[in-house]
Enzyme design. Structure first.
Site, PDB file in Angstrom:
ATOM      1  N   ARG A  89      12.881   0.022  -6.916  1.00 43.16           N
ATOM      2  CA  ARG A  89      12.562   0.336  -8.252  1.00 43.16           C
ATOM      3  C   ARG A  89      12.417   1.557  -7.876  1.00 43.16           C
ATOM      4  NH1 ARG A  89       7.903  -3.786 -10.060  1.00 43.16           N
ATOM      5  NH2 ARG A  89       7.848  -2.361 -11.331  1.00 43.16           N
TER       6      ARG A  89
ATOM      7  N   LYS B  52      -0.515   5.926   3.581  1.00 41.88           N
ATOM      8  CA  LYS B  52       0.698   5.132   2.887  1.00 41.88           C
ATOM      9  C   LYS B  52       1.800   6.397   3.554  1.00 41.88           C
ATOM     10  CE  LYS B  52      -1.589   2.886  -0.784  1.00 41.88           C
ATOM     11  NZ  LYS B  52      -1.395   2.186  -1.662  1.00 41.88           N
TER      12      LYS B  52
ATOM     13  N   PRO C  31       4.173  -0.884  -0.177  1.00 38.06           N
ATOM     14  CA  PRO C  31       3.892  -0.637   1.283  1.00 38.06           C
ATOM     15  C   PRO C  31       2.755  -0.098   1.216  1.00 38.06           C
ATOM     16  CG  PRO C  31       6.040  -0.155   0.660  1.00 38.06           C
ATOM     17  CD  PRO C  31       5.261  -0.073  -0.487  1.00 38.06           C
ATOM     18  N   GLU C  32       1.886  -0.707   1.484  1.00 38.99           N
ATOM     19  CA  GLU C  32       0.619  -0.495   1.723  1.00 38.99           C
ATOM     20  C   GLU C  32       0.537  -0.186   3.920  1.00 38.99           C
ATOM     21  OE1 GLU C  32      -2.552  -2.518   1.134  1.00 38.99           O
ATOM     22  OE2 GLU C  32      -1.463  -3.296  -0.396  1.00 38.99           O
TER      23      GLU C  32
ATOM     24  N   ARG D  96      -7.100  -2.956 -11.079  1.00 40.37           N
ATOM     25  CA  ARG D  96      -6.147  -3.885 -10.420  1.00 40.37           C
ATOM     26  C   ARG D  96      -6.193  -5.009 -10.354  1.00 40.37           C
ATOM     27  NH1 ARG D  96      -3.217  -0.966  -6.401  1.00 40.37           N
ATOM     28  NH2 ARG D  96      -1.395  -2.757  -6.728  1.00 40.37           N
TER      29      ARG D  96
END
Ligand SMILES: [Zn+2]
Length: 262
Positions: A112, A59, A2-3, A250
């Site tokens: 997770r 976030k 989630p951003e 990334r």
């Protein structure tokens, strides 16, 4: 993960479902998620109160339970919210469930287990202690240009750094750079003033559009990189094969034809 657009979507969901109802219990099913607060403290401090409003920064989502009591939610990699009524069953991976009157509940789901829940007394102080930069949708053009243009390193790494600008993660950073036609490895200090402005506009456009579409990937425009990124993906603008590289730690996807390196 989630951003900013996902967290803003959770905020709006929470605002329309869960405000102004009396909290009757807080059920913690898995305590890993609690930071600096015990299961008992969390329940004791929230019981009898109501969620009054919420505030998002980057976030992080803050939900006010009283003037000096905010619930902080961070969604980690897979976190989300689900509001349940009557006999609806919470997801198996619901880690904390806030119970309201009439058997309504708000579940913090987190498959997770990278999510975080904490109580904070002062939001500004929390943001300051964490050293978080301004929110990616709250920052103005001149501040944006100063933040990006005055730092060394790849422009993508700067967009990802929460201490400089809060809210942008890997997927939307790639999308913003694609829209701005800028190579993710461009050295920030070499990006022209005009291109910084374009990057700023792309940031707003991408994040706001994603929020408007409630971050439903199936509804994102086909002209976006997000719907094409990955192996065998082709650039939606020129049709050439997309490339990937590790930038800012990334995996980045980009079109080396459309996105020029500054
Ligand atoms: Zn292209």
């Amino acid at each position: 993960m989630p951003e900013l657009p996902e967290v803003e979507t959770f905020k709006r969901y929470l605002d329309t479902t869960s405000l102004r109802q009396r909290i009757t219990n807080v059920e913690v099913r898995d305590a890993y998620v609690l930071k600096r607060v015990s299961v008992r403290q969390l329940a004791r401090r929230l019981k009898g109160r109501r969620f009054e409003n919420s505030y998002r920064h980057g976030k992080h989502l803050f939900v006010r339970a009283s003037d000096e009591l905010w619930l902080r939610l961070h969604f980690g990699m897979t976190g989300s919210l689900e509001y349940l009524k009557h006999d609806e069953i919470p997801p198996e991976t619901a880690r904390v469930i806030f119970h309201f009157t009439h058997n309504c509940r708000l579940a913090f789901d987190d498959q997770r287990k990278f999510g975080e829940i904490e109580l904070v007394e002062n939001v500004d102080e929390f943001l300051h202690t964490r050293g978080l930069g301004p929110d990616a949708l709250g920052i103005g053009v001149s501040q944006f240009k100063a933040v990006v243009g005055n730092h060394r390193g790849a422009v993508k790494a700067i967009l990802l750094k929460q201490q400089l600008i809060a809210g942008i993660g890997n997927l939307y950073a790639d999308e913003i750079l694609f829209r701005a036609r800028m190579h993710p490895a461009s050295e920030a200090a070499r990006v022209s003033d005009k291109d910084l402005k374009r990057l700023f506009r792309a940031t707003h456009y991408v994040l706001e559009k994603a929020i408007t579409l409630k971050t439903d990937f199936n509804r994102l425009p086909k002209s976006w990189l997000l719907t094409h990124r990955g192996k065998a993906g082709k650039c939606p603008r020129c049709g050439r094969a997309l490339k990937s590289a590790t930038i800012g730690g990334r995996t980045s996807w980009f079109c080396s034809h459309c996105q020029k390196r500054a």
